[in-house]
Design an enzyme around this catalytic site. Sequence first.
Site, PDB file in Angstrom:
ATOM      1  N   ALA A  83       0.810  -1.229   0.000  1.00  0.00           N
ATOM      2  CA  ALA A  83       0.000   0.000   0.000  1.00  0.00           C
ATOM      3  C   ALA A  83       0.841   1.276   0.000  1.00  0.00           C
ATOM      4  O   ALA A  83       0.422   2.298  -0.544  1.00  0.00           O
ATOM      5  CB  ALA A  83      -0.922   0.009   1.221  1.00  0.00           C
ATOM      6  N   HIS A  84       2.048   1.199   0.584  1.00  0.00           N
ATOM      7  CA  HIS A  84       2.732   2.463   0.881  1.00  0.00           C
ATOM      8  C   HIS A  84       3.446   3.107  -0.304  1.00  0.00           C
ATOM      9  O   HIS A  84       3.994   4.209  -0.174  1.00  0.00           O
ATOM     10  CB  HIS A  84       3.665   2.314   2.092  1.00  0.00           C
ATOM     11  CG  HIS A  84       4.954   1.606   1.849  1.00  0.00           C
ATOM     12  ND1 HIS A  84       6.130   2.288   1.611  1.00  0.00           N
ATOM     13  CD2 HIS A  84       5.271   0.296   1.832  1.00  0.00           C
ATOM     14  CE1 HIS A  84       7.101   1.399   1.465  1.00  0.00           C
ATOM     15  NE2 HIS A  84       6.609   0.186   1.584  1.00  0.00           N
ATOM     16  N   THR A 127      -3.857 -11.831  13.300  1.00  0.00           N
ATOM     17  CA  THR A 127      -5.040 -10.967  13.296  1.00  0.00           C
ATOM     18  C   THR A 127      -4.894  -9.886  12.231  1.00  0.00           C
ATOM     19  O   THR A 127      -3.855  -9.227  12.147  1.00  0.00           O
ATOM     20  CB  THR A 127      -5.216 -10.313  14.684  1.00  0.00           C
ATOM     21  OG1 THR A 127      -5.369 -11.344  15.645  1.00  0.00           O
ATOM     22  CG2 THR A 127      -6.425  -9.391  14.709  1.00  0.00           C
ATOM     23  N   CYS A 174      16.623   0.573   0.227  1.00  0.00           N
ATOM     24  CA  CYS A 174      16.927  -0.581   1.071  1.00  0.00           C
ATOM     25  C   CYS A 174      18.420  -0.870   1.114  1.00  0.00           C
ATOM     26  O   CYS A 174      18.912  -1.443   2.063  1.00  0.00           O
ATOM     27  CB  CYS A 174      16.187  -1.802   0.562  1.00  0.00           C
ATOM     28  SG  CYS A 174      14.568  -1.419  -0.085  1.00  0.00           S
TER      29      CYS A 174
HETATM   30  C1  PLP Z   1       9.049  -1.326  -1.904  1.00  0.00           C
HETATM   31  C2  PLP Z   1       9.214  -2.581  -2.640  1.00  0.00           C
HETATM   32  C3  PLP Z   1       9.180  -3.820  -1.998  1.00  0.00           C
HETATM   33  C4  PLP Z   1       9.026  -3.951  -0.496  1.00  0.00           C
HETATM   34  O1  PLP Z   1       7.716  -3.635  -0.117  1.00  0.00           O
HETATM   35  P1  PLP Z   1       7.365  -3.445   1.425  1.00  0.00           P
HETATM   36  O2  PLP Z   1       5.868  -3.335   1.410  1.00  0.00           O
HETATM   37  O3  PLP Z   1       8.043  -2.202   1.870  1.00  0.00           O
HETATM   38  O4  PLP Z   1       7.815  -4.649   2.146  1.00  0.00           O
HETATM   39  C5  PLP Z   1       9.306  -4.947  -2.764  1.00  0.00           C
HETATM   40  N1  PLP Z   1       9.469  -4.871  -4.077  1.00  0.00           N
HETATM   41  C6  PLP Z   1       9.516  -3.713  -4.738  1.00  0.00           C
HETATM   42  C7  PLP Z   1       9.674  -3.691  -6.205  1.00  0.00           C
HETATM   43  C8  PLP Z   1       9.394  -2.520  -4.035  1.00  0.00           C
HETATM   44  O5  PLP Z   1       9.455  -1.375  -4.689  1.00  0.00           O
END
Ligand code: PLP
Length: 388
Positions: free
Chosen positions: A203-204, A243, A329
């Site tokens: 979602a983010h 949950t 990351c």
């Molecule tokens: C941000 C991202 C993730 C990780 O997603 P999270 O919801 O932060 O764990 C994995 N794959 C790609 C391509 C991303 O851009």
Amino acid sequence: MSIRPIYLDCHATTPVDERVLAAMLPYFTEHFGNPSSISHIYGWEAEAAVKQTRGILAAAINATPEEIVFTSGATEANNLAIKGVAEAYFKKGQHIITVATEHSAVIDPCNYLKTLGFDITILPVQQNGLIDLTELAKSFRPETILVSIMAANNEIGVLQPLAEIGEMCRDRQVLFHTDAAQAIGKIILDVQAIKIDLMSLTAHKVYGPKGIGALYVRRRNPRVQLAPQQHGGGHERGMRSGTLYTPQIVGFGKAVEIALAEQATENQRLTELRGRLWNVLSQLEGIHFNGHPQQRLAGNLNISVEGVDGAALLLGLQPVMAVSSGSACSSAITAPSHVLTALGHSEQLAYASVRFGIGRFNTQEEIDIVAKHAIATIQSLRKQATLV
Ligand SMILES: *Cc1c(COP(=O)(O)O)cnc(C)c1O
């Protein structure tokens, strides 16, 4: 507080849209029930909200609500898909195909499986960041059980040819997983048309909250078997216990709903903003546009700059704009981005790269400020370099 830099790092995360936050808030306090509580209205309200998001996500990708498994994000969804398939199908075969430019949340589970004896083929990419389909065709083996190739790249924004990949996998009865963390809400994703068997969402990256995502798991033609990676109360049809986090799930649904409603107009606006930024930057010599020029996310511009030091470049940009070099990351590690080196760049060019992630709340005025400052920074660094 001093003026903060312009946020242009929308591939790392996005702010929660006010409309999303408003939808979430009642589920923290008033409608706080556990969606698994079946004997009272608190549970029913929460369950209804979860059901609504399941429906929104399913409709967004042309799946059914039962095929949506909520997770804590795309990292968990990728782990569940890859390790879950490996564990469920290892008797059928132990070979998995993925790509050099995948997110670490795909690469690392694959590397982990390697330690358990699985064989992993990591496909290279072409200079434009796209895989070569003939390379993929050649790498299938009788024991191949899974192909994991992302929808949209988080660094250079390129969109892999999913429909062709899906077709090739289906022909060979190999499962196809795609990490669509950067793609959901931004491009059309149809699991039937594209023949996707598993798809990771979050979602983010689309103006929803952090800490919520989902894995689409195909139930028919074929029915995907998945070994759970988290055991417990048997939630999510036994595939992911725990949950359900109702407020986050409500926010996820609202975020995707908004993104889909605005997708066409927003993509056009972002394409214009990116074009505006590139028009200015490309006036300088020695600026490389990374990734396929058309087959890409509207909001992504990734450049490599000749004749400057990568760290100095980022430092020079920082006061005015929040951007990244490489992926967030891995940016704590001072190694060049594995995505940019996979494009065949020299170490200098891979280091001296900037990812502009333009998003919903960026304006033309901001883009003009960013463009001007980036030009000035690059010129000044190059001038210093010639003086020493
Ligand atoms: C941000 C991202 C993730 C990780 O997603 P999270 O919801 O932060 O764990 C994995 N794959 C790609 C391509 C991303 O851009």
